[in-house]
Structures are given as C-alpha cells and as structure tokens.
Design a protein around this motif. Structure first.
Motif, PDB file in Angstrom:
ATOM      1  N   ARG A 173       0.852  -1.214   0.000  1.00 37.17           N
ATOM      2  CA  ARG A 173       0.000   0.000   0.000  1.00 37.17           C
ATOM      3  C   ARG A 173       0.870   1.239   0.000  1.00 37.17           C
ATOM      4  N   VAL A 174       0.501   2.186  -0.878  1.00 37.69           N
ATOM      5  CA  VAL A 174       1.236   3.453  -0.958  1.00 37.69           C
ATOM      6  C   VAL A 174       0.247   4.598  -0.775  1.00 37.69           C
ATOM      7  N   MET A 175       0.663   5.606  -0.019  1.00 42.57           N
ATOM      8  CA  MET A 175      -0.146   6.827   0.060  1.00 42.57           C
ATOM      9  C   MET A 175       0.580   7.933  -0.702  1.00 42.57           C
ATOM     10  N   ASP A 176      -0.097   8.501  -1.700  1.00 36.69           N
ATOM     11  CA  ASP A 176       0.471   9.639  -2.436  1.00 36.69           C
ATOM     12  C   ASP A 176       0.022  10.905  -1.712  1.00 36.69           C
ATOM     13  N   PRO A 193       0.324  -3.916 -10.848  1.00 36.62           N
ATOM     14  CA  PRO A 193      -1.036  -4.389 -10.511  1.00 36.62           C
ATOM     15  C   PRO A 193      -1.189  -4.954  -9.102  1.00 36.62           C
ATOM     16  N   HIS A 194      -0.102  -5.245  -8.405  1.00 39.90           N
ATOM     17  CA  HIS A 194      -0.260  -5.742  -7.034  1.00 39.90           C
ATOM     18  C   HIS A 194      -0.478  -4.608  -6.029  1.00 39.90           C
ATOM     19  N   LEU A 195      -0.236  -3.365  -6.451  1.00 43.58           N
ATOM     20  CA  LEU A 195      -0.272  -2.231  -5.509  1.00 43.58           C
ATOM     21  C   LEU A 195      -1.693  -1.765  -5.212  1.00 43.58           C
ATOM     22  N   ARG A 196      -1.883  -1.308  -3.972  1.00 44.28           N
ATOM     23  CA  ARG A 196      -3.094  -0.585  -3.589  1.00 44.28           C
ATOM     24  C   ARG A 196      -2.659   0.800  -3.127  1.00 44.28           C
ATOM     25  N   GLY A 197      -3.567   1.761  -3.139  1.00 41.26           N
ATOM     26  CA  GLY A 197      -3.092   3.092  -2.763  1.00 41.26           C
ATOM     27  C   GLY A 197      -4.167   4.080  -2.396  1.00 41.26           C
ATOM     28  N   ARG A 221      -9.083  -0.817  -5.629  1.00 41.36           N
ATOM     29  CA  ARG A 221      -7.693  -0.813  -5.142  1.00 41.36           C
ATOM     30  C   ARG A 221      -7.226   0.540  -4.622  1.00 41.36           C
ATOM     31  N   ALA A 222      -8.036   1.576  -4.809  1.00 43.15           N
ATOM     32  CA  ALA A 222      -7.567   2.912  -4.431  1.00 43.15           C
ATOM     33  C   ALA A 222      -8.719   3.783  -3.970  1.00 43.15           C
ATOM     34  N   GLU A 223      -8.361   4.813  -3.234  1.00 45.62           N
ATOM     35  CA  GLU A 223      -9.357   5.814  -2.825  1.00 45.62           C
ATOM     36  C   GLU A 223      -8.646   7.145  -2.619  1.00 45.62           C
ATOM     37  N   ALA A 224      -9.426   8.208  -2.537  1.00 46.17           N
ATOM     38  CA  ALA A 224      -8.853   9.526  -2.256  1.00 46.17           C
ATOM     39  C   ALA A 224      -9.444  10.048  -0.954  1.00 46.17           C
ATOM     40  N   LEU A 225      -8.585  10.624  -0.135  1.00 47.63           N
ATOM     41  CA  LEU A 225      -9.018  11.181   1.144  1.00 47.63           C
ATOM     42  C   LEU A 225      -8.731  12.671   1.166  1.00 47.63           C
ATOM     43  N   ALA A 226      -9.670  13.438   1.740  1.00 44.92           N
ATOM     44  CA  ALA A 226      -9.407  14.860   1.959  1.00 44.92           C
ATOM     45  C   ALA A 226      -8.716  15.012   3.307  1.00 44.92           C
TER      46      ALA A 226
END
Ligand SMILES: C[S@@+](CC[C@H](N)C(=O)[O-])C[C@H]1O[C@@H](n2cnc3c(N)ncnc32)[C@H](O)[C@@H]1O
Length: 353
Positions: A173-176, A193-197, A221-226
């Motif tokens: 898991r990576v957080m941008d 393709p194995h990454l989630r973020g 596999r991903a979401e955006a947070l404020a």
C-alpha cells in the motif's frame, strides 16, 4: 516630450494594473468565446456571463481601446485578431492560462502581495488573499472548474522515475501525499497491478481524484481522502510518497510534512521523496523575472539531495536509499525511526523544528 517626461510615462505604464486585470477578467468571463459565436451588445453579453451590465460596458470600452475587441455602429461587439488567442478553441489559446479564476492566473494575481514578500521573505499569496494558494484553490468552489480544466491527466516532470526507478515489489500500500488529481497514483497502480493506494490532498482535489480513480476502474484498489499533510496522516501504508511537494514550502514546514509522513509510516514504513529541482539558468532570457516570481510565490524551489537528507534528519528520518536522478527529479527513500546520527550536516537552526 523631454527624456525625463518620457521616463515618467514609461514608469506609469510599467506600473499600470488596470490593463493586466482587464485582460484577465476578459479571459475569465470568456468574452472572446461568446463573441466568436456572433456579435453581441453589452446587455446580451452581460446576460451570458452573469455580469453587471454597466461595469461590463466599461470593461469592453477599455478592451476596445486596447485593440482586443471591436464595436460597430449598432453597439455590437466582436473579437479582433489580437483578442482571438483568448478563445478557448484557438490553437494556442491563452484564455485559461490568463483567466483571473485559472490556477496560474490566481498565482499571478497573488503578486499584489509582493511587498509583503520583500519585507518578510514569505510567499505573497496569503498577504494578498488571506490564505495560502493551495488552501484557497482547494476550498473555494470557484476554482473547481479550473482544477478540472487545467489538471493534467498524464504524469510529467520526469515522474517516470517514481514509477520505474523504485522497487515496488515488496510494497502493498502506498499513500500519495499531496497526490493532486490522482494522475501519478493511477499510473503507479496501472503499471504495478499488485499495488493498492490512497491519494491524500485538500478537499477540491481529493474529490476530483476520487472521481478519476473510479473512472480508471481502480475503485477496488484505491481511494482519495481529503486531509492536510500538516495534520496526523492515516497509517496502514508501507510507503508515503511525496512527489513535488517540498519545493512549495519553507524548511520548517517541509520538516513538518516529513515528520507527519514518518509518524504515519512507523518503524517499518518508508517515506519516498520524489522531489522536483528545477534550476533556472541565470543567463536565460527573463531569468531575473522568473527568479523573482518563483521566490515570491513558492519559497524554496531548489534543494540539493544533501539538503533534502538534512531536512529528513531534522524530521527524525534516516536516508535509507538514494535512487536514480534526472535533470529534474531526485528519488530519496527515508526510513522512519532510524539512527539520526548516521546522517551528517543537520543545520543547527533545524535541530528543534
Ligand atoms: C506541486 S503539487 C504536486 C502534485 C503531485 N504530487 C505531483 O507530483 O504532481 C502540490 C500538491 O500539494 C497539495 N497540497 C497543498 N497543501 C496541502 C496540504 N496542506 N495537505 C495536503 N495536500 C496539500 C496541493 O493541493 C497539490 O496537489
């Protein structure tokens, strides 16, 4: 006219603020786009642009003086050749770029706070508009159209380095952090393709990133947070990525951002810094203007990799890996909870930051 008289004229002309503002308001209201459809009276144009007819009439009269528009005997306005590049459909349009409600236009308008910058060394935007640039465009709904229109949908500034230059195999898991509209995270997840973020950014961009993640078919596999990177960040990610972030901030605030990432990463996690370091050659045409502009709008655009290591160390992080560099980017991995004594050269003034 005497030489000193013409110098006075020249100086007054140089300092005039009406002309640039009039052009930028014309761009924001898309006057050239409307008038390209057919000639219009002030009243019709005011209706179209939701403007005050009397003020719009005064603006148009001045823009005719400047040569951007023409008016005929029936008081109908048309775009002149000079005004054509304001049309959004013009091949090299500058309409969105110059718009008073555009992302770049808003940065430029912040220069009315230049006196504050020169007095204090701080960025000018908050002095002009009461809050910092990113804060303003991410919280004011007026900038959503510009964020949509000007947001890039392809990675740039040598961001390939982030996708290809780091070993993502052991990361799940990576957080941008400050991940903007999600373009880089979407590219990362598509190529690995194995990454989630997760993208974390301020509200307007977080909403846009969430929508783009869904459109890319990555909602599973991903979401955006404020959220803000000056507040505690959610844990649960192996890597906290900071791409092109620190150059917008002073040393003290850059250290705070790194510290927040280090706290969230914990003893096992990593903070990956993909910093942009653009140097404007001193001899380049317009270099003095660009240098002043950058310094007033973003405080510390260029830091060496050694300097970035020092900032990390001040945030309690240890540089654990250095990746390839391009002329524009460096890649530096920090480990949280490392032995701060391994790094050298921490400037004394940051020891307690
Ligand atoms: C120069 S852009 C970099 C965007 C992206 N990471 C990239 O590599 O292109 C800086 C980003 O930081 C975000 N940002 C600014 N202040 C922030 C804050 N306090 N918390 C979270 N994000 C912030 C902005 O909204 C913007 O998306």
């Amino acid at each position: 006219m005497t030489t000193s008289g013409s110098n006075v004229e020249t100086l007054l002309d140089m300092a005039d603020l009406v002309r640039p503002n009039a052009v930028r308001v014309a761009a924001a209201l898309k006057l050239a786009d409307h008038l390209a459809e057919h000639p219009m009276t002030v009243e019709e144009l005011a209706e179209r642009t939701d403007s005050h007819p009397v003020m719009l009439g005064k603006l148009l009269r001045y823009l005719v003086d400047l040569g951007l528009f023409q008016v005929d005997d029936a008081e109908k306005y048309t775009v002149s050749e000079l005004g054509e590049p304001l049309r959004r459909d013009f091949p090299q349009s500058v309409g969105q770029f110059l718009s008073a409600e555009g992302l770049f236009g808003r940065i430029e308008l912040g220069l009315v706070g230049l006196l504050h910058s020169v007095r204090t060394g701080e960025p000018c935007h908050a002095a002009a508009f009461g809050r910092e640039y990113w804060d303003e465009i991410n919280n004011d709904p007026a900038f959503v159209p510009a964020l949509e229109a000007e947001g890039t949908t392809r990675i740039g500034w040598d961001a390939e380095l982030v996708v290809d230059g780091y070993d993502w195999t052991g990361v799940s898991r990576v957080m941008d952090v400050g991940g903007n509209n999600g373009t880089l995270l979407i590219e990362l997840l598509t190529r690995h393709p194995h990454l989630r973020g997760t993208v974390l950014d301020l509200p307007n961009l977080a909403r846009i990133a969430q929508r783009r993640i869904e459109q890319a078919g990555l909602a599973g596999r991903a979401e955006a947070l404020a959220g803000s990177f000056f507040d505690p960040l959610p844990g649960g990610h192996d890597v906290y990525l900071l791409s092109g972030i620190l150059a917008d901030w002073s040393d003290e605030r850059a250290i705070s951002i790194l510290r927040r990432c280090g706290e969230a990463a914990g003893p096992e996690g990593k903070v990956l810094l993909a910093e942009i370091d653009l140097v404007v050659p001193a001899a380049a045409p317009g270099a003095a203007r660009t240098d002043l502009f950058i310094a007033a709008t973003v405080p510390n655009p260029v830091r060496s990799v050694d300097r970035l290591r020092e900032l990390g160390r001040s945030a309690g992080l240890r540089a654990s890996w250095e990746g390839p560099r391009t002329p524009v980017r460096s890649l530096l991995e920090f480990s949280a909870g490392g032995d701060a004594d391994e790094d050298v050269g921490m400037p004394r003034e940051h020891a307690d930051a």
